[in-house]
Design a protein around this motif. Structure first.
Motif, PDB file in Angstrom:
ATOM      1  N   ARG A   6       0.828  -1.206   0.000  1.00 30.87           N
ATOM      2  CA  ARG A   6       0.000   0.000   0.000  1.00 30.87           C
ATOM      3  C   ARG A   6       0.862   1.256   0.000  1.00 30.87           C
ATOM      4  N   ARG A   7       1.932   1.243   0.797  1.00 33.48           N
ATOM      5  CA  ARG A   7       2.812   2.413   0.847  1.00 33.48           C
ATOM      6  C   ARG A   7       3.528   2.634  -0.479  1.00 33.48           C
ATOM      7  N   GLN A   8       3.918   1.560  -1.159  1.00 32.20           N
ATOM      8  CA  GLN A   8       4.547   1.697  -2.473  1.00 32.20           C
ATOM      9  C   GLN A   8       3.573   2.284  -3.488  1.00 32.20           C
ATOM     10  N   GLU A   9       2.340   1.815  -3.464  1.00 34.86           N
ATOM     11  CA  GLU A   9       1.330   2.359  -4.381  1.00 34.86           C
ATOM     12  C   GLU A   9       0.992   3.799  -4.014  1.00 34.86           C
ATOM     13  N   LEU A  10       0.999   4.091  -2.735  1.00 31.49           N
ATOM     14  CA  LEU A  10       0.763   5.459  -2.268  1.00 31.49           C
ATOM     15  C   LEU A  10       1.826   6.398  -2.812  1.00 31.49           C
ATOM     16  N   LEU A  11       3.081   5.971  -2.779  1.00 28.33           N
ATOM     17  CA  LEU A  11       4.165   6.771  -3.351  1.00 28.33           C
ATOM     18  C   LEU A  11       3.974   6.963  -4.854  1.00 28.33           C
ATOM     19  N   GLN A  12       3.546   5.928  -5.548  1.00 24.56           N
ATOM     20  CA  GLN A  12       3.312   6.032  -6.987  1.00 24.56           C
ATOM     21  C   GLN A  12       2.200   7.025  -7.287  1.00 24.56           C
ATOM     22  N   LEU A  13       1.133   6.986  -6.493  1.00 21.88           N
ATOM     23  CA  LEU A  13       0.043   7.940  -6.692  1.00 21.88           C
ATOM     24  C   LEU A  13       0.520   9.369  -6.486  1.00 21.88           C
ATOM     25  N   LEU A  14       1.289   9.586  -5.417  1.00 20.86           N
ATOM     26  CA  LEU A  14       1.766  10.933  -5.120  1.00 20.86           C
ATOM     27  C   LEU A  14       2.778  11.421  -6.147  1.00 20.86           C
ATOM     28  N   SER A  15       3.598  10.523  -6.662  1.00 24.09           N
ATOM     29  CA  SER A  15       4.593  10.944  -7.652  1.00 24.09           C
ATOM     30  C   SER A  15       3.962  11.191  -9.015  1.00 24.09           C
ATOM     31  N   GLY A  16       2.776  10.653  -9.226  1.00 27.07           N
ATOM     32  CA  GLY A  16       2.114  10.812 -10.516  1.00 27.07           C
ATOM     33  C   GLY A  16       1.288  12.070 -10.648  1.00 27.07           C
ATOM     34  N   THR A  17       1.260  12.894  -9.623  1.00 26.53           N
ATOM     35  CA  THR A  17       0.458  14.116  -9.677  1.00 26.53           C
ATOM     36  C   THR A  17       1.206  15.271  -9.023  1.00 26.53           C
ATOM     37  N   GLN A  18       0.844  16.481  -9.430  1.00 30.24           N
ATOM     38  CA  GLN A  18       1.429  17.672  -8.811  1.00 30.24           C
ATOM     39  C   GLN A  18       0.433  18.354  -7.883  1.00 30.24           C
ATOM     40  N   THR A  19      -0.800  17.867  -7.895  1.00 28.22           N
ATOM     41  CA  THR A  19      -1.819  18.439  -7.021  1.00 28.22           C
ATOM     42  C   THR A  19      -1.951  17.574  -5.770  1.00 28.22           C
ATOM     43  N   PRO A  20      -2.238  18.189  -4.636  1.00 26.15           N
ATOM     44  CA  PRO A  20      -2.368  17.416  -3.396  1.00 26.15           C
ATOM     45  C   PRO A  20      -3.541  16.433  -3.452  1.00 26.15           C
ATOM     46  N   ILE A  21      -3.379  15.307  -2.775  1.00 22.23           N
ATOM     47  CA  ILE A  21      -4.424  14.295  -2.672  1.00 22.23           C
ATOM     48  C   ILE A  21      -4.824  14.205  -1.202  1.00 22.23           C
ATOM     49  N   SER A  22      -6.105  14.330  -0.936  1.00 25.69           N
ATOM     50  CA  SER A  22      -6.560  14.343   0.452  1.00 25.69           C
ATOM     51  C   SER A  22      -6.436  12.962   1.083  1.00 25.69           C
ATOM     52  N   GLY A  23      -6.264  12.952   2.392  1.00 26.36           N
ATOM     53  CA  GLY A  23      -6.188  11.700   3.127  1.00 26.36           C
ATOM     54  C   GLY A  23      -7.475  10.900   3.007  1.00 26.36           C
ATOM     55  N   THR A  24      -8.605  11.596   2.951  1.00 27.15           N
ATOM     56  CA  THR A  24      -9.895  10.927   2.816  1.00 27.15           C
ATOM     57  C   THR A  24     -10.011  10.200   1.486  1.00 27.15           C
ATOM     58  N   SER A  25      -9.593  10.854   0.404  1.00 21.23           N
ATOM     59  CA  SER A  25      -9.682  10.194  -0.901  1.00 21.23           C
ATOM     60  C   SER A  25      -8.689   9.038  -1.003  1.00 21.23           C
ATOM     61  N   LEU A  26      -7.520   9.169  -0.372  1.00 16.08           N
ATOM     62  CA  LEU A  26      -6.574   8.054  -0.345  1.00 16.08           C
ATOM     63  C   LEU A  26      -7.145   6.885   0.455  1.00 16.08           C
ATOM     64  N   ALA A  27      -7.804   7.196   1.561  1.00 19.01           N
ATOM     65  CA  ALA A  27      -8.412   6.148   2.381  1.00 19.01           C
ATOM     66  C   ALA A  27      -9.498   5.407   1.601  1.00 19.01           C
ATOM     67  N   LYS A  28     -10.300   6.139   0.834  1.00 20.60           N
ATOM     68  CA  LYS A  28     -11.335   5.495   0.015  1.00 20.60           C
ATOM     69  C   LYS A  28     -10.707   4.645  -1.081  1.00 20.60           C
ATOM     70  N   HIS A  29      -9.631   5.138  -1.676  1.00 20.79           N
ATOM     71  CA  HIS A  29      -8.965   4.403  -2.748  1.00 20.79           C
ATOM     72  C   HIS A  29      -8.444   3.052  -2.244  1.00 20.79           C
ATOM     73  N   PHE A  30      -7.864   3.052  -1.046  1.00 23.42           N
ATOM     74  CA  PHE A  30      -7.279   1.834  -0.494  1.00 23.42           C
ATOM     75  C   PHE A  30      -8.236   1.062   0.415  1.00 23.42           C
ATOM     76  N   THR A  31      -9.435   1.581   0.594  1.00 30.82           N
ATOM     77  CA  THR A  31     -10.457   1.009   1.495  1.00 30.82           C
ATOM     78  C   THR A  31      -9.891   0.740   2.894  1.00 30.82           C
ATOM     79  N   VAL A  32      -9.259   1.776   3.431  1.00 30.42           N
ATOM     80  CA  VAL A  32      -8.763   1.761   4.806  1.00 30.42           C
ATOM     81  C   VAL A  32      -9.231   3.056   5.467  1.00 30.42           C
ATOM     82  N   SER A  33      -8.970   3.194   6.754  1.00 31.08           N
ATOM     83  CA  SER A  33      -9.342   4.429   7.438  1.00 31.08           C
ATOM     84  C   SER A  33      -8.326   5.530   7.121  1.00 31.08           C
ATOM     85  N   ARG A  34      -8.743   6.758   7.355  1.00 30.95           N
ATOM     86  CA  ARG A  34      -7.839   7.886   7.136  1.00 30.95           C
ATOM     87  C   ARG A  34      -6.648   7.807   8.080  1.00 30.95           C
TER      88      ARG A  34
END
Length: 73
Positions: A6-34
């Motif tokens: 999950r952390r590796q994919e999280l890094l890939q998501l963050l490196s693929g964008t220049q705009t901030p990604i909210s913790g809530t949307s990341l939590a929904k993407h990974f189906t985990v809590s914020r």
């Protein structure tokens, strides 16, 4: 999915964008809590990943390119 995957994919998501990604949307993407995302970010930072927290979410700090100064002769 394991935590390290999950952390590796999280890094890939963050490196693929220049705009901030909210913790809530990341939590929904990974189906985990914020809170799990907050802990993952803390673990990644402990590994010297340059993740910035903004009021809009998380963003990966880009390496700043040093600009060369040219002098007219």
């Amino acid at each position: 999915m394991t935590g390290s995957e999950r952390r590796q994919e999280l890094l890939q998501l963050l490196s693929g964008t220049q705009t901030p990604i909210s913790g809530t949307s990341l939590a929904k993407h990974f189906t985990v809590s914020r809170q799990v995302i907050v802990q993952d970010i803390a673990l990644l930072r402990a590994e010297d990943q340059k993740i910035l927290s903004t009021y809009r979410g998380y963003v990966l700090e880009k390496d700043q390119v040093k600009k060369k100064k040219y002098i007219r002769v």
